[in-house]
Design an enzyme around this catalytic site. Structure first.
Site, mmCIF file in Angstrom:
data_model
loop_
_atom_site.group_PDB
_atom_site.id
_atom_site.type_symbol
_atom_site.label_atom_id
_atom_site.label_comp_id
_atom_site.label_asym_id
_atom_site.label_seq_id
_atom_site.Cartn_x
_atom_site.Cartn_y
_atom_site.Cartn_z
ATOM 1 N N GLY A 136 28.372 45.057 46.362
ATOM 2 C CA GLY A 136 28.668 45.713 47.634
ATOM 3 C C GLY A 136 29.053 44.788 48.773
ATOM 4 O O GLY A 136 28.888 45.132 49.948
ATOM 5 N N SER A 137 29.604 43.606 48.470
ATOM 6 C CA SER A 137 30.012 42.730 49.588
ATOM 7 C C SER A 137 31.188 43.338 50.351
ATOM 8 O O SER A 137 31.310 43.175 51.569
ATOM 9 C CB SER A 137 30.358 41.328 49.080
ATOM 10 O OG SER A 137 31.546 41.338 48.326
ATOM 11 N N ASN A 138 32.041 44.069 49.655
ATOM 12 C CA ASN A 138 33.137 44.765 50.365
ATOM 13 C C ASN A 138 32.569 45.894 51.237
ATOM 14 O O ASN A 138 33.022 46.115 52.360
ATOM 15 C CB ASN A 138 34.153 45.327 49.369
ATOM 16 C CG ASN A 138 35.136 44.260 48.893
ATOM 17 O OD1 ASN A 138 36.025 43.866 49.643
ATOM 18 N ND2 ASN A 138 34.962 43.769 47.701
ATOM 19 N N LEU A 165 33.670 50.849 39.576
ATOM 20 C CA LEU A 165 34.245 50.516 38.262
ATOM 21 C C LEU A 165 34.403 51.725 37.366
ATOM 22 O O LEU A 165 34.525 51.607 36.163
ATOM 23 C CB LEU A 165 33.380 49.436 37.597
ATOM 24 C CG LEU A 165 33.430 48.080 38.307
ATOM 25 C CD1 LEU A 165 32.554 47.064 37.601
ATOM 26 C CD2 LEU A 165 34.861 47.567 38.420
ATOM 27 N N ASN A 209 41.630 51.691 47.471
ATOM 28 C CA ASN A 209 40.903 50.832 46.540
ATOM 29 C C ASN A 209 41.238 49.391 46.868
ATOM 30 O O ASN A 209 42.327 49.084 47.372
ATOM 31 C CB ASN A 209 41.347 51.145 45.099
ATOM 32 C CG ASN A 209 40.654 50.247 44.076
ATOM 33 O OD1 ASN A 209 39.448 50.079 44.122
ATOM 34 N ND2 ASN A 209 41.436 49.657 43.189
ATOM 35 N N HIS A 212 41.648 45.654 45.126
ATOM 36 C CA HIS A 212 41.785 45.008 43.818
ATOM 37 C C HIS A 212 41.913 43.501 44.037
ATOM 38 O O HIS A 212 42.663 43.068 44.931
ATOM 39 C CB HIS A 212 43.014 45.563 43.078
ATOM 40 C CG HIS A 212 43.184 44.995 41.706
ATOM 41 N ND1 HIS A 212 42.408 45.388 40.636
ATOM 42 C CD2 HIS A 212 44.004 44.027 41.247
ATOM 43 C CE1 HIS A 212 42.763 44.682 39.568
ATOM 44 N NE2 HIS A 212 43.731 43.858 39.905
ATOM 45 N N ASP A 245 45.174 51.250 39.469
ATOM 46 C CA ASP A 245 45.745 50.191 40.323
ATOM 47 C C ASP A 245 47.246 50.385 40.556
ATOM 48 O O ASP A 245 47.965 49.418 40.799
ATOM 49 C CB ASP A 245 45.513 48.802 39.694
ATOM 50 C CG ASP A 245 44.033 48.510 39.486
ATOM 51 O OD1 ASP A 245 43.707 47.803 38.518
ATOM 52 O OD2 ASP A 245 43.221 49.018 40.279
ATOM 53 N N GLU A 269 39.445 39.515 50.154
ATOM 54 C CA GLU A 269 39.302 40.974 49.949
ATOM 55 C C GLU A 269 38.681 41.641 51.170
ATOM 56 O O GLU A 269 39.109 42.718 51.598
ATOM 57 C CB GLU A 269 38.397 41.243 48.746
ATOM 58 C CG GLU A 269 39.029 41.006 47.400
ATOM 59 C CD GLU A 269 38.059 41.297 46.294
ATOM 60 O OE1 GLU A 269 37.441 42.365 46.314
ATOM 61 O OE2 GLU A 269 37.935 40.454 45.398
HETATM 62 C C1 GRF Z 1 35.478 42.861 43.970
HETATM 63 O O1 GRF Z 1 36.073 41.701 43.448
HETATM 64 C C2 GRF Z 1 36.452 43.998 43.902
HETATM 65 O O2 GRF Z 1 37.782 43.627 44.142
HETATM 66 C C3 GRF Z 1 36.320 44.391 42.485
HETATM 67 O O3 GRF Z 1 34.928 44.316 42.218
HETATM 68 C C4 GRF Z 1 34.366 43.364 43.075
HETATM 69 C C5 GRF Z 1 33.313 44.073 43.857
HETATM 70 O O4 GRF Z 1 32.690 43.195 44.683
HETATM 71 N N1 GRF Z 1 36.836 45.723 42.280
HETATM 72 P P1 GRF Z 1 31.594 43.782 45.703
HETATM 73 O O5 GRF Z 1 30.714 44.728 44.913
HETATM 74 O O6 GRF Z 1 32.341 44.490 46.786
HETATM 75 O O7 GRF Z 1 30.886 42.553 46.184
#
Ligand code: GRF
Length: 230
Positions: free
Chosen positions: A14-16, A86, A103, A105, A146, A175
């Site tokens: 969940g860093s994004n 995923l 999304n 990627h 994608d 990202e």
């Molecule tokens: C990221 O590299 C994203 O692009 C890919 O899975 C990873 C998820 O990272 N789909 P996080 O869970 O957001 O840290």
């Protein structure tokens, strides 16, 4: 004015998600808020992150389409972000929120995307290809994998010494920047015009080298196009 409610779907760390919540909290998402976090996996650390931010979160099995749709409606969701989600989003959800799902990627789509290209495998493939650059793409979600139109791309150099893990780490930082920009574009309802001319994020220190590389790609593109018109 009812605020723009985001649902963020995750499967892992969940860093994004964290980048989006931080941007929302610092007022950098044009008034949008993260109203809901859904994971398809129990124990995803992103659920902890949501709890720490006071954001309602839950686990919904990827097959439980009706529960996902009901939950999105209950939280009055305006837009959906797949942040390391995923599972394949069901068509019912894609149709219900058409054009309002993005999304992230970890590669420069359309390169290194599609079935089987996820996680570390993406970066292994980039290294194996000899590409000098990689990066991240935020795109509109359509019914393919994608394949949706890109909104924002961010480019990072690939170093000769890179391991897949080192490249993954560099791409992940990009990202976060790419995704926050793309979410803001979606919240501001500017997706359609942005798809015509996607945003490119390049760090100043990398710009000169990348432009040399881009000239090479342009020449390759011209050659390919000429080939099609004997
Ligand atoms: C990221 O590299 C994203 O692009 C890919 O899975 C990873 C998820 O990272 N789909 P996080 O869970 O957001 O840290």
């Amino acid at each position: 004015m009812s605020s723009y409610n985001l649902a963020v779907l995750i499967s892992g760390s969940g860093s994004n998600l964290q980048a989006i919540m931080d941007a929302a909290n610092s007022g950098n998402l044009s008034g949008a808020r993260v109203a809901l976090v859904v994971s398809n996996r129990e124990g995803a650390y992103g659920l902890e992150r949501a709890k720490n931010h006071g954001v309602p979160s839950m686990v919904i099995d990827k097959a439980n389409i009706s529960e996902l749709l009901k939950t999105l409606e209950h939280y009055e969701i305006s837009g959906i972000v797949l942040a390391g989600y995923l599972a394949i989003l069901p068509l019912e959800v894609i149709n219900e929120y058409s054009g309002k799902i993005i999304n992230i990627h970890p590669a420069l789509l359309p390169l290194f995307g599609g079935k089987g290209f996820y996680g570390i495998r993406v970066h292994q493939a980039v290294l194996a290809s000899g590409m000098k650059y990689s990066g991240a793409t935020a795109h509109v979600v359509d019914c393919g994998i994608d394949t949706g139109a890109a909104i924002v791309r961010g480019v990072v150099p690939v170093l000769a010494s890179d391991t897949a893990q080192e490249l993954q780490k560099r791409v992940l930082v990009m990202e976060h920047k790419v995704l926050v920009k793309a979410v803001r574009i979606m919240v501001e309802n500017k997706t359609k015009e942005t798809v015509e001319k996607p945003v490119m994020v390049i760090e100043e220190k990398d710009r000169e080298n990348m432009q040399e590389f881009a000239k090479g790609l342009a020449a390759l593109g011209d050659a390919l196009l000429q080939h099609n018109n004997p």
